[in-house]
Structures are given as structure tokens and as C-alpha cells.
Design an enzyme around this catalytic site. Structure first.
Site, mmCIF file in Angstrom:
data_model
loop_
_atom_site.group_PDB
_atom_site.id
_atom_site.type_symbol
_atom_site.label_atom_id
_atom_site.label_comp_id
_atom_site.label_asym_id
_atom_site.label_seq_id
_atom_site.Cartn_x
_atom_site.Cartn_y
_atom_site.Cartn_z
ATOM 1 N N PRO A 11 63.757 32.681 44.474
ATOM 2 C CA PRO A 11 64.061 31.790 43.356
ATOM 3 C C PRO A 11 62.832 31.286 42.597
ATOM 4 C CG PRO A 11 64.588 30.764 45.460
ATOM 5 C CD PRO A 11 64.292 32.197 45.740
ATOM 6 N N ASN A 12 63.023 31.221 41.300
ATOM 7 C CA ASN A 12 62.067 30.662 40.337
ATOM 8 C C ASN A 12 60.880 31.577 40.038
ATOM 9 O OD1 ASN A 12 63.435 28.117 39.895
ATOM 10 N ND2 ASN A 12 62.859 27.635 41.999
ATOM 11 N N ARG A 19 55.123 29.036 33.527
ATOM 12 C CA ARG A 19 55.013 27.625 33.884
ATOM 13 C C ARG A 19 53.971 27.477 34.999
ATOM 14 N NH1 ARG A 19 58.334 27.076 30.359
ATOM 15 N NH2 ARG A 19 60.425 26.162 30.379
ATOM 16 N N TYR A 24 50.325 29.112 39.813
ATOM 17 C CA TYR A 24 50.868 30.473 39.953
ATOM 18 C C TYR A 24 50.237 31.499 39.003
ATOM 19 C CZ TYR A 24 54.375 28.011 42.718
ATOM 20 O OH TYR A 24 54.991 27.240 43.680
ATOM 21 N N ASN A 75 58.237 38.145 48.494
ATOM 22 C CA ASN A 75 57.890 36.741 48.288
ATOM 23 C C ASN A 75 59.220 35.998 48.243
ATOM 24 O OD1 ASN A 75 57.223 34.192 47.512
ATOM 25 N ND2 ASN A 75 55.808 34.813 45.878
ATOM 26 N N ALA A 78 61.075 29.625 47.769
ATOM 27 C CA ALA A 78 61.401 28.471 48.611
ATOM 28 C C ALA A 78 62.274 28.851 49.806
ATOM 29 C CB ALA A 78 62.087 27.400 47.768
ATOM 30 N N HIS A 81 61.080 28.941 53.611
ATOM 31 C CA HIS A 81 61.029 27.794 54.517
ATOM 32 C C HIS A 81 62.398 27.389 55.051
ATOM 33 C CE1 HIS A 81 57.231 27.833 52.444
ATOM 34 N NE2 HIS A 81 57.822 27.535 51.290
ATOM 35 N N ASP A 88 67.284 37.321 59.462
ATOM 36 C CA ASP A 88 68.249 38.206 60.128
ATOM 37 C C ASP A 88 68.341 39.549 59.406
ATOM 38 O OD1 ASP A 88 68.771 36.252 62.000
ATOM 39 O OD2 ASP A 88 70.642 35.575 61.076
ATOM 40 N N GLU A 99 54.839 39.883 53.824
ATOM 41 C CA GLU A 99 55.236 38.642 53.128
ATOM 42 C C GLU A 99 54.088 38.208 52.221
ATOM 43 O OE1 GLU A 99 56.103 35.613 56.017
ATOM 44 O OE2 GLU A 99 56.166 33.995 54.536
ATOM 45 N N HIS A 101 52.697 35.219 49.362
ATOM 46 C CA HIS A 101 52.807 33.953 48.625
ATOM 47 C C HIS A 101 51.664 33.883 47.629
ATOM 48 C CE1 HIS A 101 56.009 32.639 51.155
ATOM 49 N NE2 HIS A 101 55.306 33.059 52.188
ATOM 50 N N ARG A 108 49.319 23.327 51.087
ATOM 51 C CA ARG A 108 50.289 22.533 50.332
ATOM 52 C C ARG A 108 51.085 21.612 51.276
ATOM 53 N NH1 ARG A 108 53.311 26.338 46.127
ATOM 54 N NH2 ARG A 108 53.876 24.259 45.312
ATOM 55 N N ARG A 112 56.043 23.418 53.546
ATOM 56 C CA ARG A 112 55.784 24.820 53.164
ATOM 57 C C ARG A 112 55.018 25.587 54.245
ATOM 58 N NH1 ARG A 112 57.150 24.943 47.604
ATOM 59 N NH2 ARG A 112 56.769 22.931 46.619
HETATM 60 O O1 CA2 Z 1 53.316 30.560 46.640
HETATM 61 C C1 CA2 Z 1 54.366 31.192 46.580
HETATM 62 O O2 CA2 Z 1 54.431 32.353 46.169
HETATM 63 C C2 CA2 Z 1 55.686 30.496 46.929
HETATM 64 O O3 CA2 Z 1 56.513 31.453 47.606
HETATM 65 C C3 CA2 Z 1 56.297 30.083 45.606
HETATM 66 C C4 CA2 Z 1 57.582 29.268 45.763
HETATM 67 C C5 CA2 Z 1 57.367 28.103 46.722
HETATM 68 O O4 CA2 Z 1 58.590 27.427 46.943
HETATM 69 C C6 CA2 Z 1 56.809 28.571 48.062
HETATM 70 O O5 CA2 Z 1 56.599 27.451 48.878
HETATM 71 C C7 CA2 Z 1 55.495 29.305 47.855
HETATM 72 C C8 CA2 Z 1 58.005 28.700 44.404
HETATM 73 C C9 CA2 Z 1 58.175 29.741 43.361
HETATM 74 C C10 CA2 Z 1 58.171 29.071 42.033
HETATM 75 O O6 CA2 Z 1 57.681 29.977 41.087
HETATM 76 C C11 CA2 Z 1 57.277 29.470 39.898
HETATM 77 C C12 CA2 Z 1 56.461 30.264 39.156
HETATM 78 C C13 CA2 Z 1 55.988 29.813 37.962
HETATM 79 C C14 CA2 Z 1 56.369 28.578 37.492
HETATM 80 C C15 CA2 Z 1 57.206 27.785 38.236
HETATM 81 C C16 CA2 Z 1 57.680 28.236 39.458
#
Ligand code: CA2
Length: 146
Positions: A11-12, A19, A24, A75, A78, A81, A88, A99, A101, A108, A112
Site C-alpha cells: 500500500p501507498n 510525495r 522515499y 516491498n 505497511a 509489520h 503464509d 524483502e 524497504h 524509524r 516498523r
Molecule cells: O521504507 C519502505 O519501503 C516502507 O516499506 C514504506 C511503507 C512503510 O509503511 C514501511 O514501514 C516502510 C510506506 C509506503 C508509503 O509509500 C509512500 C511513498 C511516497 C509517498 C508517500 C508514501
């Protein structure tokens, strides 16, 4: 087993490059796919990148990978976690799993620091920015070679 390396994103991560660049970076998932494709091509592998904001859709993709993928780079976002479902599903996949990140999750918030996916992953790359994906593909290529 196919020769495709599946690059799965939770997600995201569709927002990469749009953003929070301080966390990121400026590169998009399309950039990630191109970088991974270039590395994989050196070993004759193809890549297929997938992103979803829905846990079950990624679980379905991991199941499909059992038939079509040589390896998985994931990747989980979220879901890293929280998702025993990812763990599974990955446990039912026989090939290499790396994996990734983008950020250094260990630098962080405490929530996380735990990753269910790490219980299955053959390797973990964190805090190398989006470059981490191509590093993961490089590692997968070397695991598939040996
Ligand atoms: O660091 C990573 O790649 C994470 O997997 C990113 C997740 C976060 O919940 C993990 O703890 C670590 C969040 C992804 C959000 O991606 C965005 C990318 C650009 C702008 C906003 C969110």
C-alpha cells in the site's frame, strides 16, 4: 518454474516519487521497474512489477507467482509489520524472496522494526532508497545462477 522475477509492492507505494521525497526519493515505480529490468536482462530474466493497496490482491499475486515466477522481490509497505497472510503465502513459494524497504525501517518508529515477511525472506535490503530494488534483483540473479 518461469524466469520472471516478480516485484511486488504494498500500500501507498504507488505514490513513490510524488510525495515525501525526503523519505522515499524522487523516483517512481516506473523508474524502479526500468532499473530492475536492466539488471535482470543481464541474466536473461524478465521482471513483472505489481502494486496494490489491498492485502488480498497481493496474496493472490504471491499465489500466482508459485506458477510463474523464478523469484520474488517484495516491498510489503505497511503490511510488513502486520501481515501474517503475506508470511503464509510466501512460505508456500519455493524460490528466492528478497524483502526491500526504501527507508531504513530500523531508524524509524519502533512499530516498523518488526517484519513478519523477514521470517521468510532470504535477504533484506533497507535504507538504500529505491536503488534497493535493483540491488535485490542483482541478489536474486546471483541466487538463481547458483
Ligand atoms: O521504507 C519502505 O519501503 C516502507 O516499506 C514504506 C511503507 C512503510 O509503511 C514501511 O514501514 C516502510 C510506506 C509506503 C508509503 O509509500 C509512500 C511513498 C511516497 C509517498 C508517500 C508514501
Amino acid at each position: 518454474m518461469g524466469k520472471t522475477i516478480h516485484i511486488l509492492n504494498g500500500p501507498n507505494l504507488n505514490l513513490l516519487g510524488q510525495r515525501e521525497p525526503e523519505l522515499y526519493g524522487h523516483e517512481t515505480l516506473a523508474d524502479v521497474e526500468a532499473a530492475c529490468r536492466a539488471v535482470a536482462a543481464g541474466d536473461g530474466h524478465e521482471v513483472a512489477l505489481f502494486q496494490s493497496n489491498h492485502e488480498g490482491k497481493i496474496v493472490d499475486r504471491i499465489h500466482a507467482a508459485r506458477e510463474t515466477a523464478a523469484a520474488i522481490v517484495i516491498n510489503p509497505g505497511a503490511y510488513t509489520h502486520t501481515s501474517i497472510a503475506f508470511l503464509d503465502a510466501l512460505n508456500a513459494f519455493a524460490g528466492p524472496v528478497i524483502e526491500v524497504h526504501v527507508s531504513n525501517i530500523h531508524k524509524r518508529e519502533a512499530f516498523r522494526h518488526r517484519s513478519y515477511v523477514s521470517l521468510r525472506a532470504d535477504g533484506v535490503i533497507a535504507g538504500c532508497g529505491v536503488e534497493g530494488y535493483a540491488l535485490a534483483v542483482r541478489r536474486v540473479c546471483s541466487l538463481l545462477r547458483n
